[in-house]
Design an enzyme around this catalytic site. Sequence first.
Site, mmCIF file in Angstrom:
data_model
loop_
_atom_site.group_PDB
_atom_site.id
_atom_site.type_symbol
_atom_site.label_atom_id
_atom_site.label_comp_id
_atom_site.label_asym_id
_atom_site.label_seq_id
_atom_site.Cartn_x
_atom_site.Cartn_y
_atom_site.Cartn_z
ATOM 1 N N LYS A 102 46.884 34.923 42.031
ATOM 2 C CA LYS A 102 46.223 34.179 40.957
ATOM 3 C C LYS A 102 47.075 34.013 39.697
ATOM 4 O O LYS A 102 46.558 34.023 38.584
ATOM 5 C CB LYS A 102 44.885 34.842 40.602
ATOM 6 N N ASP A 142 36.473 42.820 44.271
ATOM 7 C CA ASP A 142 35.264 42.130 43.769
ATOM 8 C C ASP A 142 34.314 41.710 44.892
ATOM 9 O O ASP A 142 33.091 41.720 44.720
ATOM 10 C CB ASP A 142 35.609 40.922 42.875
HETATM 11 C C1 BGC Z 1 42.689 38.400 45.639
HETATM 12 C C2 BGC Z 1 41.462 39.107 46.194
HETATM 13 C C3 BGC Z 1 40.238 38.768 45.377
HETATM 14 C C4 BGC Z 1 40.077 37.267 45.280
HETATM 15 C C5 BGC Z 1 38.863 36.843 44.461
HETATM 16 C C6 BGC Z 1 42.413 36.914 45.489
HETATM 17 O O1 BGC Z 1 43.502 36.294 44.850
HETATM 18 O O2 BGC Z 1 43.806 38.585 46.472
HETATM 19 O O3 BGC Z 1 41.674 40.507 46.200
HETATM 20 O O4 BGC Z 1 39.110 39.349 45.984
HETATM 21 O O5 BGC Z 1 41.238 36.693 44.701
HETATM 22 O O6 BGC Z 1 38.900 37.323 43.167
#
Ligand code: BGC
Length: 485
Positions: free
Chosen positions: A190, A225
């Site tokens: 992200k 989450d």
């Molecule tokens: C992460 C996950 C997370 C998801 C939603 C992804 O980029 O790798 O661990 O649950 O985003 O937040």
Amino acid sequence: MSVSAVGSFWLSPSPGKLPRPRMVVRSSAVSVAPILTHLQKQCATPLPVLRHVADAMAADMRAGLAVDGGSDLKMILSYVDTFPTGNEKGLFYALDLGGTNFRVLRVQLGGKDERVIATEFEQVTIPQELMFGTSEELFDFIACGLANFAKKEGGKFHLPSGRKREIGFTFSFPVKQTSIDSGILMKWTKGFAVSGTAGRDVVACLNEAMERQGLDMQVSALVNDTVGTLAGARYWDDDVMVAVILGTGTNACYVERTDVIPKLQGQMSSSGRTIISTEWGAFSNGLPLTEFDRDMDAASINPGEQIFEKTISGMYLGEIVRRVLLKMAEAGALFGEYVSERLSTPFILRTPDICAMHQDNSDHLDAVGAILYDVAGVKSDLSVRKTVVEVCDTIVKRGGRLAGAGIVGILQKMEEDSKDLIFGKRTVVAMDGGLYENYPQYRRYLKEAVTELLGLEMSKNVVIEHSKDGSGIGAALLAASNSKY
Ligand code: BGC
């Protein structure tokens, strides 16, 4: 809304001022219509494509359960083997780090009769520079926010004497859990690129920062989450078996039988079940991708990774649309003979912007025109605006339908191992995240794909339900059920 993250070493433009335009260089005169038609063809998700994605998702899940590294899907063991029962009592905290914001929350639990007596939360935006700073800087910022919040405790919140304040820490990145209260960060996603955290126990990082703050709190549960959402939703409804986040990023977790997890090598939990976080954002098999996806991936800070996430989640949908519009502007003069610098700026068009354009049903698409002008620095007439909405629809339709196929893949895998226990009864999929919550067309496309794949009758048993902000309470509940006292 939490879909507003940008992946960003790129600077935001100053609002209001239109940067200098540049001339469109048209080597061969291409018109916009064929670009749109080609895009729609490439992004199409007819039933066979959906079916392939669902089947491949199920197969990748099995491969990831067989052995660590066995597939794109990490299939992470959460160490959550039992669900909150409703008997949990006392004061618990939750700390949620997963996107552009971090949230702190406290909840006073009253056991079976009173359930959730009171909650309070605060949300803080993470400054951009911290997403690219050092681990200490990020964790110090979080611990400081937590300390300020803890200071304001009062009213309905009581900590029995002799107890430390316990925290459920929701950390929404791929973490290899080593126990319910420890885990190693595998990589950032992200748009985060914090140095010094990958390979470290994130609970230790938080503990060290809390110590530097003189804050005496104890992490009792470390959860993704999705896992927090599942636990939170299950507190109210025993039929919840899957949880999905569709926000800045995406992931799904589900309740698995321990006897079908070969990589556990016989270590069974007493309940015979455990929650698995699939990390499905890394899925990549058979996705209908375009040159725009490939170029965006190549320019990202994690090329070749998180391909499903880059196709379906909130951080990226606006950017894919911007790339399509830029091509239409450069090769087909969509916005006249000039291309604004803004339209050439990565991540300038965010998913909330395309969502707002998509909701415009005024005669002249005035909102579309205003957003194109304010955000992308371009003027448009009605026919241009219609094209822009079609581009948004094409990208969002693909995203929503692929997310639906992913959900069916998970359910399918569960059903194969437990005949009739998924499709033969009511099964709830708890959904959360800003993209799902705020984008009605995305939600509709997702549900349509689930119904197409399962058929009308079977899909009646699958309840796809929004579980708003369940992840914070879920993490606090898991801190309570794993309390050290
Ligand atoms: C992460 C996950 C997370 C998801 C939603 C992804 O980029 O790798 O661990 O649950 O985003 O937040």
